[in-house]
Structure formats: C-alpha cells, structure tokens
Design a protein around this motif. Structure first.
Motif, PDB file in Angstrom:
ATOM      1  N   LEU A 368       0.829  -1.201   0.000  1.00 13.90           N
ATOM      2  CA  LEU A 368       0.000   0.000   0.000  1.00 13.90           C
ATOM      3  C   LEU A 368       0.868   1.259   0.000  1.00 13.90           C
ATOM      4  N   ALA A 369       1.983   1.205   0.706  1.00 12.52           N
ATOM      5  CA  ALA A 369       2.886   2.359   0.723  1.00 12.52           C
ATOM      6  C   ALA A 369       3.411   2.660  -0.675  1.00 12.52           C
ATOM      7  N   GLN A 375       8.517   6.524  -1.802  1.00  8.86           N
ATOM      8  CA  GLN A 375       9.793   6.265  -2.463  1.00  8.86           C
ATOM      9  C   GLN A 375      10.839   5.838  -1.427  1.00  8.86           C
ATOM     10  N   GLU A 376      11.643   4.866  -1.774  1.00 14.67           N
ATOM     11  CA  GLU A 376      12.806   4.425  -1.005  1.00 14.67           C
ATOM     12  C   GLU A 376      12.518   4.354   0.492  1.00 14.67           C
ATOM     13  N   VAL A 382       6.019   4.643   6.010  1.00 17.38           N
ATOM     14  CA  VAL A 382       4.565   4.533   5.816  1.00 17.38           C
ATOM     15  C   VAL A 382       4.074   3.174   6.317  1.00 17.38           C
ATOM     16  N   ALA A 383       4.791   2.096   5.967  1.00 18.45           N
ATOM     17  CA  ALA A 383       4.381   0.760   6.387  1.00 18.45           C
ATOM     18  C   ALA A 383       4.373   0.632   7.898  1.00 18.45           C
ATOM     19  N   ALA A 397      -2.883   5.242   3.563  1.00 22.31           N
ATOM     20  CA  ALA A 397      -1.462   5.248   3.230  1.00 22.31           C
ATOM     21  C   ALA A 397      -1.067   6.580   2.593  1.00 22.31           C
ATOM     22  N   GLU A 398      -1.927   7.123   1.725  1.00 18.78           N
ATOM     23  CA  GLU A 398      -1.650   8.401   1.074  1.00 18.78           C
ATOM     24  C   GLU A 398      -1.648   9.539   2.100  1.00 18.78           C
ATOM     25  N   ARG A 399      -2.572   9.455   3.072  1.00 22.43           N
ATOM     26  CA  ARG A 399      -2.616  10.491   4.108  1.00 22.43           C
ATOM     27  C   ARG A 399      -1.339  10.474   4.949  1.00 22.43           C
ATOM     28  N   ILE A 400      -0.914   9.264   5.342  1.00 22.91           N
ATOM     29  CA  ILE A 400       0.302   9.127   6.154  1.00 22.91           C
ATOM     30  C   ILE A 400       1.525   9.603   5.379  1.00 22.91           C
TER      31      ILE A 400
END
Length: 409
Positions: A368-369, A375-376, A382-383, A397-400
């Motif tokens: 999901l991240a 990136q990298e 995020v995970a 995931a996008e919010r985080i």
C-alpha cells in the motif's frame, strides 16, 4: 511486402501500438535481448521480485533458496518454516528420485485385443525406433525404459512410453520419440487421436519429511492444533485446495527461479492430490508416539530439469542454481519440495494460532505504501505507521505519506 505482426522486431511491434510517447518509452526500457527469442510476439519483460530463503537444512546440508513470487509473506513464511524445522533435524529424504516422463499415443476405436498383442510382440522394435530417434539420450544411459498398453474403456486405449530424461526436463525429447514410434502404427493413423507427453509424472515421485520439536511450534497444545487443522485437508476439498495453494507458494517460486515449468509442476501436483478419487492435501502432519515431535511429510510428482529449455536462455536461472550450491537434479527436486513443506508448516502454525491475517497485513502495508507513491526510505516509514492502525487502505497510506513529507520538508 508488409510484415506480419510476429515477423516484427520488439521495437517495431511497440511502434505499431496506440501508445503515448511516455508509455512507449516505458515498454522500450523494459525490453531485453534474451527474452526476445523466448516467446512469440515478444513485447517486453515483466519482472517479478526474487527473495532468498537464507538457510534450508536438507539431509544435513544447508542451502540458500532463491524464490520468485509476487505475493507478500511467501518468502518470510518459508524462512520461518525452515527455521522451525532446523531446530530438529531439518528436512530429510529417504531415497533418490527418478527422472521419468511418460509419453502417450492415444488410440480410439481399435481392436484392443489385437493391438495389445501387436504391442507385446513388437516391443524390441519399438525400443530400437526410440533409440534411433534420440541416440544421444541412450548414450548417456537414459532414453526409453518401458512400454505399456493400457485400456481406458471400450473405445479408448493408450500406449505409454516411460522415458528416463536424465538432467533435462525432456518434453521435446519425449515428443520426438513419440512421433518416431507413432510411425510404426501408420496403418492405424485414423485411429490415433494424438501423440503427446503427459505431465502427470507419477513415475517421478519425490518425498521429503521433517520432525519438528513441539517446543519449536509453541508447545504440545499448539502442535495438536496444527495436526487438527492439517486433518481437515484430508477430509475437505475446499480446505485441501487452500492448503495445497500454500504448499505451491513455496514450490512454484523455486521452480520459477530455476527456469523450470511451474505450470506443469502444479498440474501434476493437483492431479496427484486427487489420485484416490477425492482431492486431498499433498502434505500430512502427525505427532510422534512420544509426542515430542511434529512429523510432516510431502510427496508428489516433480518433473524438472537442469539443462535445456528456458534455463539456457535465462542468466538468472543459472545464477540461482549457483546460489543453491549447484545441486544435482535429485537434490534440487528435494530442495524444492522442502521449501513447499516449510511454507506449509508456517501457514498451519499461523492459521491454527493467532491467525494468518496479522502477518499478511504487515506485508500488505508495504504494498500500500508503494501504491500511495512512497519512495525508497518512505516505504518503511509509511508501512510502520500503517502497521499500528486498526484498519488501513490506500487512502490512509496516502494520508500518512503526506504527513511524513510535510514533517520532513
């Protein structure tokens, strides 16, 4: 003269497609020299991730196992299962496997008694024809080993040729022998439906076993739960399908990593799982009499090779065999099955314990991240944040990710 699509180069095919410049450039960047000659109408390479099971103990010897798969948690599960097995004696085998592949000449509406008599009387000639078709195989000690005629029903019967294929998977060699032998029955050509190898492979059975200390799986009660869950795979088709899928998570990933045909391996395995008339799990688990060990066993046909096919054209396949310690064909087969049994053990422990979803969702958080655009080093951040959420999806995931980038700005 206008070229047909299959006659075009990979770049020319790409230029014929209705793609944006950006998409065309993407596909072009993913074209490879080796792959262009492996399949028809080649367009580009589709890459799958390769992970490594760092240590699998088989017959007292450790090996690294490359695994190619797109599914999160498969490599982690195999590593966990291998670790638990290594706390005992790891995995072990009892006898050498056979490199046997069967070819079939399929007859319909023939006089079956006359054909059976004819085949029995002409066996020496059939062996001679097979030898002439593939003399190099015979020179290596391989080639045709047995001829049998089998009646299926009143209309259908089959001549079966069992071929020792040596280090090669042998599909092309078997089909070459079949075509030569079929010529001896030219007077029955209207009654021959076809001549083709069978992927069933029941002469090429391979077995591996393990004895895991009950403490390694969480104690006697947990071991008993694993046995109880495994028993459902022997009595319920729906459970057996899922359990075998988990076994093939491991098997197919190694078969693919070594350039072999995972589809043929899976088809043979599923057929073997239904050999008694009902589909069952390929593995079995039980407690030893002293209840100190959880004993697991896996048997199935496994026709693979070390030579020819895609292996010769895929550099990664040969490098992966190097990682594994350049095993001979017998050990390679057993390493593949042991990986499947390791996956099976890990899955049974998870499902009968805390449940499999927690581990799956941890791995899904990484996916999901990536989907959210991380990136990298952002992926791990995020995970990690997602793993602490009760529920999560791509929007979260996008919010985080947005919060992390704002904080780091």
């Amino acid at each position: 003269m206008t070229k047909k699509f299959y006659q075009l180069t990979a770049e020319e095919r790409l230029n014929q497609l209705n793609l944006s410049a950006e998409d065309r450039a993407f596909f072009f960047e993913h074209q490879g020299k080796e792959s262009a000659h492996l399949i028809e109408n080649y367009l580009a390479d589709f890459a799958l991730p390769e992970g490594l099971l760092p240590a699998l103990l088989l017959d007292g010897q450790k090996s690294m196992i490359p695994m190619v798969t797109e599914e999160p948690s498969v490599v982690a599960a195999a590593s966990n299962g291998a670790r638990m097995a290594a706390l005992g004696s790891g995995f072990f085998s009892e006898k050498a496997s056979q490199a046997r592949l069967t070819g079939q000449i399929l007859f319909h509406d023939v006089d079956q008694k006359l054909l059976a008599k004819r085949i029995e009387e002409s066996k020496s000639r059939l062996f001679a024809i097979a030898k002439a078709a593939k003399p190099s195989m015979v020179a290596r000690g391989n080639g045709l080993k047995s001829v049998a005629y089998r009646v299926l029903d009143v209309r259908h019967s089959v001549l079966e040729l069992s071929v020792d294929t040596g280090k090669a998977m042998g599909a092309n060699a078997v089909n070459t022998i079949l075509e030569a032998v079929k010529g001896d029955f030219d007077d029955l050509k209207e009654q021959i439906a076809g001549a083709i190898l069978s992927n069933a492979g029941q002469e090429a059975l391979v077995s591996v076993s393990t004895k895991v200390p009950v403490d390694a799986v969480g104690g006697l009660k947990q071991a008993e739960k694993i046995v109880a869950l495994a028993e459902f795979g022997q009595v319920d088709v729906d459970r057996a399908v899922t359990e075998n899928k988990g076994i093939f998570n491991g098997i197919s990933s190694v078969v693919l990593a070594t350039g072999n045909d995972f589809r043929a391996v899976e088809a043979a395995g599923h057929a073997y799982a239904a050999r008694h008339g009902a589909y069952r799990s390929l593995s079995s688990w039980a407690l030893t009499d002293d209840q100190k060990y959880l004993a697991g066993q896996l048997t199935m046909p496994l026709n693979i090779g070390l030579l020819g096919g895609a292996m010769a054209a895929l550099p990664m396949a040969s490098k992966n065999l190097l990682l594994m310690g350049q095993p001979d064909l017998d050990r390679l087969k057993k390493l593949i099955l042991a990986t499947g049994l390791a996956n099976n053990l890990a899955a049974l422990k998870a499902v009968s314990g805390k449940g499999i979803q927690a581990g799956h969702m941890k791995m899904q958080a990484r996916t999901l991240a990536i989907q959210a655009g991380a990136q990298e080093d952002e992926i791990a951040k995020v995970a990690s944040r997602l793993a602490h959420e009760t529920t999560f999806d791509q929007a979260k995931a996008e919010r985080i990710l947005g919060e992390i980038r704002t904080h780091d700005a």
